[in-house]
Design a protein around this motif. Structure first.
Motif, PDB file in Angstrom:
ATOM      1  N   UNK A 199      48.932  38.359  43.599  1.00  0.00           N
ATOM      2  CA  UNK A 199      50.169  38.752  44.275  1.00  0.00           C
ATOM      3  C   UNK A 199      51.278  37.717  44.172  1.00  0.00           C
ATOM      4  N   UNK A 200      50.970  36.565  43.609  1.00  0.00           N
ATOM      5  CA  UNK A 200      51.969  35.495  43.531  1.00  0.00           C
ATOM      6  C   UNK A 200      51.615  34.563  42.390  1.00  0.00           C
ATOM      7  N   UNK A 201      52.565  33.723  41.988  1.00  0.00           N
ATOM      8  CA  UNK A 201      52.251  32.719  40.966  1.00  0.00           C
ATOM      9  C   UNK A 201      51.145  31.770  41.426  1.00  0.00           C
ATOM     10  N   UNK A 202      51.125  31.457  42.701  1.00  0.00           N
ATOM     11  CA  UNK A 202      50.073  30.569  43.222  1.00  0.00           C
ATOM     12  C   UNK A 202      48.706  31.229  43.082  1.00  0.00           C
ATOM     13  N   UNK A 203      48.620  32.509  43.397  1.00  0.00           N
ATOM     14  CA  UNK A 203      47.354  33.226  43.245  1.00  0.00           C
ATOM     15  C   UNK A 203      46.927  33.257  41.779  1.00  0.00           C
ATOM     16  N   UNK A 204      47.874  33.474  40.878  1.00  0.00           N
ATOM     17  CA  UNK A 204      47.559  33.484  39.443  1.00  0.00           C
ATOM     18  C   UNK A 204      47.024  32.125  39.001  1.00  0.00           C
ATOM     19  N   UNK A 205      47.619  31.051  39.502  1.00  0.00           N
ATOM     20  CA  UNK A 205      47.153  29.703  39.164  1.00  0.00           C
ATOM     21  C   UNK A 205      45.751  29.460  39.715  1.00  0.00           C
ATOM     22  N   UNK A 206      45.498  29.913  40.933  1.00  0.00           N
ATOM     23  CA  UNK A 206      44.156  29.776  41.513  1.00  0.00           C
ATOM     24  C   UNK A 206      43.129  30.538  40.682  1.00  0.00           C
ATOM     25  N   UNK A 207      43.472  31.745  40.263  1.00  0.00           N
ATOM     26  CA  UNK A 207      42.557  32.539  39.440  1.00  0.00           C
ATOM     27  C   UNK A 207      42.241  31.799  38.150  1.00  0.00           C
ATOM     28  N   UNK A 208      43.284  31.303  37.479  1.00  0.00           N
ATOM     29  CA  UNK A 208      43.077  30.561  36.228  1.00  0.00           C
ATOM     30  C   UNK A 208      42.184  29.354  36.466  1.00  0.00           C
ATOM     31  N   UNK A 209      42.455  28.592  37.527  1.00  0.00           N
ATOM     32  CA  UNK A 209      41.693  27.364  37.793  1.00  0.00           C
ATOM     33  C   UNK A 209      40.230  27.665  38.103  1.00  0.00           C
ATOM     34  N   UNK A 210      39.981  28.698  38.889  1.00  0.00           N
ATOM     35  CA  UNK A 210      38.603  29.044  39.236  1.00  0.00           C
ATOM     36  C   UNK A 210      37.838  29.499  37.993  1.00  0.00           C
ATOM     37  N   UNK A 211      38.446  30.365  37.198  1.00  0.00           N
ATOM     38  CA  UNK A 211      37.772  30.846  35.979  1.00  0.00           C
ATOM     39  C   UNK A 211      37.523  29.686  35.030  1.00  0.00           C
ATOM     40  N   UNK A 212      38.498  28.805  34.875  1.00  0.00           N
ATOM     41  CA  UNK A 212      38.328  27.647  33.995  1.00  0.00           C
ATOM     42  C   UNK A 212      37.206  26.742  34.490  1.00  0.00           C
ATOM     43  N   UNK A 213      37.180  26.466  35.781  1.00  0.00           N
ATOM     44  CA  UNK A 213      36.165  25.580  36.334  1.00  0.00           C
ATOM     45  C   UNK A 213      34.759  26.129  36.104  1.00  0.00           C
ATOM     46  N   UNK A 214      34.611  27.436  36.207  1.00  0.00           N
ATOM     47  CA  UNK A 214      33.292  28.045  36.071  1.00  0.00           C
ATOM     48  C   UNK A 214      32.885  28.234  34.610  1.00  0.00           C
ATOM     49  N   UNK A 215      33.861  28.484  33.720  1.00  0.00           N
ATOM     50  CA  UNK A 215      33.520  28.827  32.342  1.00  0.00           C
ATOM     51  C   UNK A 215      33.641  27.676  31.344  1.00  0.00           C
ATOM     52  N   UNK A 216      34.412  26.652  31.664  1.00  0.00           N
ATOM     53  CA  UNK A 216      34.613  25.553  30.714  1.00  0.00           C
ATOM     54  C   UNK A 216      33.356  24.699  30.610  1.00  0.00           C
ATOM     55  N   UNK A 217      33.200  24.085  29.472  1.00  0.00           N
ATOM     56  CA  UNK A 217      32.055  23.196  29.280  1.00  0.00           C
ATOM     57  C   UNK A 217      32.248  21.925  30.119  1.00  0.00           C
TER      58      UNK A 217
END
Length: 92
Positions: A42-60
């Motif tokens: 719903x916001x740029x902040x939410x989009x950034x949180x989504x990106x950060x969470x996915x990156x943290x879980x999927x990155x090596x």
């Protein structure tokens, strides 16, 4: 959910971890069995949180360590203005 939800096609084993973290961040999301995770940004902040969470879980681990070391290295250094060109090391 919003009219334009984000669909995250992620390994089913990681989906629950991402779902839990986004829920803790109050980001609306849901999924059905054998279906991808659907998230509402719903916001740029939410989009950034989504990106950060996915990156943290999927990155090596290696990628995350490099990212953290880069943050530590630049901590305290002044940010570049938009008019200053970045060096080759900073672009990567």
């Amino acid at each position: 959910m919003s009219i334009n939800p984000i669909v995250i096609a992620i390994n089913w084993q990681l989906r629950w971890v991402i779902y839990q973290r986004l829920t803790l961040l109050d980001i609306p999301c849901h999924y059905q069995p054998h279906q991808p995770l659907v998230v509402e940004a719903n916001s740029p902040t939410a989009a950034l949180h989504i990106w950060a969470v996915v990156r943290q879980v999927t990155a090596s681990r290696h990628t995350l360590v490099e990212w953290l070391e880069r943050c530590w290295r630049y901590q305290g250094e002044p940010m570049h203005s938009a008019s200053e060109p970045l060096s080759a090391a900073e672009e990567n």
